[in-house]
Design a protein around this motif. Structure first.
Motif, PDB file in Angstrom:
ATOM      1  N   GLN A 167       0.842  -1.199   0.000  1.00  0.00           N
ATOM      2  CA  GLN A 167       0.000   0.000   0.000  1.00  0.00           C
ATOM      3  C   GLN A 167       0.881   1.255   0.000  1.00  0.00           C
ATOM      4  O   GLN A 167       0.634   2.193  -0.760  1.00  0.00           O
ATOM      5  CB  GLN A 167      -0.926  -0.020   1.213  1.00  0.00           C
ATOM      6  CG  GLN A 167      -1.923   1.108   1.236  1.00  0.00           C
ATOM      7  CD  GLN A 167      -2.838   1.034   2.454  1.00  0.00           C
ATOM      8  OE1 GLN A 167      -2.692   0.182   3.328  1.00  0.00           O
ATOM      9  NE2 GLN A 167      -3.796   1.937   2.510  1.00  0.00           N
ATOM     10  N   GLU A 168       1.922   1.272   0.849  1.00  0.00           N
ATOM     11  CA  GLU A 168       2.855   2.412   0.904  1.00  0.00           C
ATOM     12  C   GLU A 168       3.507   2.639  -0.457  1.00  0.00           C
ATOM     13  O   GLU A 168       3.537   3.757  -0.966  1.00  0.00           O
ATOM     14  CB  GLU A 168       3.927   2.157   1.977  1.00  0.00           C
ATOM     15  CG  GLU A 168       4.993   3.214   2.037  1.00  0.00           C
ATOM     16  CD  GLU A 168       4.557   4.496   2.713  1.00  0.00           C
ATOM     17  OE1 GLU A 168       5.319   5.476   2.639  1.00  0.00           O
ATOM     18  OE2 GLU A 168       3.467   4.540   3.319  1.00  0.00           O
TER      19      GLU A 168
ATOM     20  N   ILE B  76       3.084   5.923  -3.024  1.00  0.00           N
ATOM     21  CA  ILE B  76       4.235   6.728  -3.455  1.00  0.00           C
ATOM     22  C   ILE B  76       4.340   6.734  -4.973  1.00  0.00           C
ATOM     23  O   ILE B  76       4.523   7.799  -5.589  1.00  0.00           O
ATOM     24  CB  ILE B  76       5.535   6.211  -2.801  1.00  0.00           C
ATOM     25  CG1 ILE B  76       5.517   6.532  -1.307  1.00  0.00           C
ATOM     26  CG2 ILE B  76       6.762   6.828  -3.478  1.00  0.00           C
ATOM     27  CD1 ILE B  76       6.665   5.924  -0.522  1.00  0.00           C
ATOM     28  N   ALA B  77       4.223   5.575  -5.606  1.00  0.00           N
ATOM     29  CA  ALA B  77       4.330   5.490  -7.065  1.00  0.00           C
ATOM     30  C   ALA B  77       3.238   6.318  -7.745  1.00  0.00           C
ATOM     31  O   ALA B  77       3.460   6.881  -8.812  1.00  0.00           O
ATOM     32  CB  ALA B  77       4.255   4.035  -7.519  1.00  0.00           C
ATOM     33  N   ASN B  78       2.075   6.434  -7.095  1.00  0.00           N
ATOM     34  CA  ASN B  78       0.962   7.203  -7.652  1.00  0.00           C
ATOM     35  C   ASN B  78       0.974   8.670  -7.237  1.00  0.00           C
ATOM     36  O   ASN B  78       0.086   9.423  -7.609  1.00  0.00           O
ATOM     37  CB  ASN B  78      -0.377   6.567  -7.255  1.00  0.00           C
ATOM     38  CG  ASN B  78      -0.576   5.219  -7.911  1.00  0.00           C
ATOM     39  OD1 ASN B  78      -0.044   4.942  -8.976  1.00  0.00           O
ATOM     40  ND2 ASN B  78      -1.338   4.357  -7.264  1.00  0.00           N
ATOM     41  N   GLY B  79       1.961   9.061  -6.427  1.00  0.00           N
ATOM     42  CA  GLY B  79       2.069  10.462  -6.022  1.00  0.00           C
ATOM     43  C   GLY B  79       1.137  10.872  -4.904  1.00  0.00           C
ATOM     44  O   GLY B  79       0.909  12.066  -4.701  1.00  0.00           O
ATOM     45  N   ASP B  80       0.581   9.911  -4.159  1.00  0.00           N
ATOM     46  CA  ASP B  80      -0.276  10.240  -3.013  1.00  0.00           C
ATOM     47  C   ASP B  80       0.614  10.352  -1.779  1.00  0.00           C
ATOM     48  O   ASP B  80       0.697   9.447  -0.956  1.00  0.00           O
ATOM     49  CB  ASP B  80      -1.355   9.172  -2.816  1.00  0.00           C
ATOM     50  CG  ASP B  80      -2.333   9.523  -1.692  1.00  0.00           C
ATOM     51  OD1 ASP B  80      -2.090  10.505  -0.946  1.00  0.00           O
ATOM     52  OD2 ASP B  80      -3.332   8.797  -1.545  1.00  0.00           O
ATOM     53  N   TRP B  81       1.299  11.486  -1.670  1.00  0.00           N
ATOM     54  CA  TRP B  81       2.289  11.689  -0.616  1.00  0.00           C
ATOM     55  C   TRP B  81       1.658  11.713   0.765  1.00  0.00           C
ATOM     56  O   TRP B  81       2.196  11.147   1.713  1.00  0.00           O
ATOM     57  CB  TRP B  81       3.080  12.965  -0.881  1.00  0.00           C
ATOM     58  CG  TRP B  81       3.586  13.006  -2.280  1.00  0.00           C
ATOM     59  CD1 TRP B  81       3.186  13.860  -3.280  1.00  0.00           C
ATOM     60  CD2 TRP B  81       4.536  12.132  -2.873  1.00  0.00           C
ATOM     61  NE1 TRP B  81       3.838  13.564  -4.451  1.00  0.00           N
ATOM     62  CE2 TRP B  81       4.688  12.505  -4.229  1.00  0.00           C
ATOM     63  CE3 TRP B  81       5.287  11.063  -2.406  1.00  0.00           C
ATOM     64  CZ2 TRP B  81       5.541  11.863  -5.103  1.00  0.00           C
ATOM     65  CZ3 TRP B  81       6.146  10.418  -3.277  1.00  0.00           C
ATOM     66  CH2 TRP B  81       6.269  10.815  -4.602  1.00  0.00           C
TER      67      TRP B  81
ATOM     68  N   VAL C 235       5.089  16.108   1.938  1.00  0.00           N
ATOM     69  CA  VAL C 235       4.206  16.375   0.796  1.00  0.00           C
ATOM     70  C   VAL C 235       4.791  17.474  -0.083  1.00  0.00           C
ATOM     71  O   VAL C 235       4.883  17.320  -1.315  1.00  0.00           O
ATOM     72  CB  VAL C 235       2.780  16.740   1.282  1.00  0.00           C
ATOM     73  CG1 VAL C 235       1.929  17.246   0.134  1.00  0.00           C
ATOM     74  CG2 VAL C 235       2.127  15.531   1.952  1.00  0.00           C
ATOM     75  N   GLU C 236       5.201  18.593   0.502  1.00  0.00           N
ATOM     76  CA  GLU C 236       5.728  19.716  -0.280  1.00  0.00           C
ATOM     77  C   GLU C 236       6.974  19.316  -1.071  1.00  0.00           C
ATOM     78  O   GLU C 236       7.089  19.624  -2.268  1.00  0.00           O
ATOM     79  CB  GLU C 236       6.058  20.890   0.644  1.00  0.00           C
ATOM     80  CG  GLU C 236       6.572  22.122  -0.087  1.00  0.00           C
ATOM     81  CD  GLU C 236       6.936  23.254   0.850  1.00  0.00           C
ATOM     82  OE1 GLU C 236       7.743  24.108   0.429  1.00  0.00           O
ATOM     83  OE2 GLU C 236       6.430  23.295   2.001  1.00  0.00           O
ATOM     84  N   ALA C 237       7.905  18.634  -0.424  1.00  0.00           N
ATOM     85  CA  ALA C 237       9.141  18.232  -1.109  1.00  0.00           C
ATOM     86  C   ALA C 237       8.846  17.295  -2.273  1.00  0.00           C
ATOM     87  O   ALA C 237       9.430  17.430  -3.357  1.00  0.00           O
ATOM     88  CB  ALA C 237      10.093  17.565  -0.119  1.00  0.00           C
ATOM     89  N   ASN C 238       7.935  16.363  -2.093  1.00  0.00           N
ATOM     90  CA  ASN C 238       7.656  15.384  -3.135  1.00  0.00           C
ATOM     91  C   ASN C 238       6.758  15.911  -4.232  1.00  0.00           C
ATOM     92  O   ASN C 238       6.849  15.462  -5.377  1.00  0.00           O
ATOM     93  CB  ASN C 238       7.095  14.103  -2.525  1.00  0.00           C
ATOM     94  CG  ASN C 238       8.187  13.312  -1.847  1.00  0.00           C
ATOM     95  OD1 ASN C 238       9.136  12.887  -2.488  1.00  0.00           O
ATOM     96  ND2 ASN C 238       8.086  13.162  -0.542  1.00  0.00           N
ATOM     97  N   LYS C 239       5.903  16.871  -3.928  1.00  0.00           N
ATOM     98  CA  LYS C 239       5.105  17.502  -4.991  1.00  0.00           C
ATOM     99  C   LYS C 239       6.014  18.334  -5.892  1.00  0.00           C
ATOM    100  O   LYS C 239       5.872  18.335  -7.102  1.00  0.00           O
ATOM    101  CB  LYS C 239       4.000  18.377  -4.397  1.00  0.00           C
ATOM    102  CG  LYS C 239       2.780  17.599  -3.992  1.00  0.00           C
ATOM    103  CD  LYS C 239       1.661  18.530  -3.567  1.00  0.00           C
ATOM    104  CE  LYS C 239       0.410  17.738  -3.254  1.00  0.00           C
ATOM    105  NZ  LYS C 239      -0.685  18.621  -2.830  1.00  0.00           N
ATOM    106  N   ALA C 240       6.948  19.051  -5.291  1.00  0.00           N
ATOM    107  CA  ALA C 240       7.852  19.910  -6.054  1.00  0.00           C
ATOM    108  C   ALA C 240       8.923  19.111  -6.790  1.00  0.00           C
ATOM    109  O   ALA C 240       9.348  19.496  -7.883  1.00  0.00           O
ATOM    110  CB  ALA C 240       8.514  20.923  -5.125  1.00  0.00           C
ATOM    111  N   CYS C 241       9.354  18.012  -6.191  1.00  0.00           N
ATOM    112  CA  CYS C 241      10.476  17.267  -6.745  1.00  0.00           C
ATOM    113  C   CYS C 241      10.334  15.774  -6.438  1.00  0.00           C
ATOM    114  O   CYS C 241      11.050  15.236  -5.588  1.00  0.00           O
ATOM    115  CB  CYS C 241      11.777  17.823  -6.150  1.00  0.00           C
ATOM    116  SG  CYS C 241      13.262  17.153  -6.893  1.00  0.00           S
TER     117      CYS C 241
END
Length: 171
Positions: free
Chosen positions: A60-61, A65-70, A91-97
């Motif tokens: 599930q984790e 992550i692969a789908n971008g649901d941070w 969330v912010e770090a992974n949405k931006a990069c």
């Protein structure tokens, strides 16, 4: 006097005999609480852990992550990991990069540690990592591992800058 000495020696012998009989096999009299050491031909009890349930949480984790649901991925973390990295930072770090957006995880090794922990080795494209699953009550929680927690420790801006400097942030 001789009779008294004989009685004392007999008492000590009985005490030594009783103490020796009460010592667990494999332990030493100086450390009676030590677990017995497995001897030749001795089999240890297998760890009783529901690996399938633990791996369900890992899958599930990895899917989140692969789908971008941070946010969803962060929600599965252990309380300790959540305290180390606030949801907003993750969330912010992974949405931006996002790292390797859309790339699926592949489990390489699954190792039950004890009844409440399972260690994982995984691969994602050319990256190999280690994480753990921890049983919290009756729920398995994901522990992303120290390396991940360190990456986010200085905040979202620093994480993004570091990824950009390493060339691992998509343009």
């Amino acid at each position: 006097m001789r009779r008294c000495t004989a009685s004392v020696l007999a008492g000590i012998a009985v005490l030594v005999l009783v103490t020796g009989c009460n010592t667990a096999p494999g332990s030493t009299p100086g450390n009676p609480s030590a677990p017995p050491a497995p001897g030749p031909g001795t089999t240890q009890e297998p760890i009783q852990v529901n690996v399938a349930d633990a791996l369900g949480t890992a899958q599930q984790e990895f899917t989140l992550i692969a789908n971008g649901d941070w946010s969803g991925a962060w929600q599965l973390w252990t309380a300790e990991a959540q305290q180390s990295v606030p949801e907003e930072v993750f969330v912010e770090a992974n949405k931006a990069c996002p790292l390797q957006a859309g790339v699926e995880f592949e489990l390489q090794e699954v190792t039950p540690v004890n009844e409440t922990a399972v260690d994982l080795t995984w691969r994602r494209d050319d990256t190999v990592g280690n994480s753990s699953l921890r049983l919290d009550g009756d729920t398995w929680r994901f522990d992303p591992g120290g390396g991940v927690l360190v990456e986010y420790a200085s905040g979202a801006d620093e994480t993004i800058a570091s990824r950009k400097a390493a060339g691992s942030c998509p343009p």
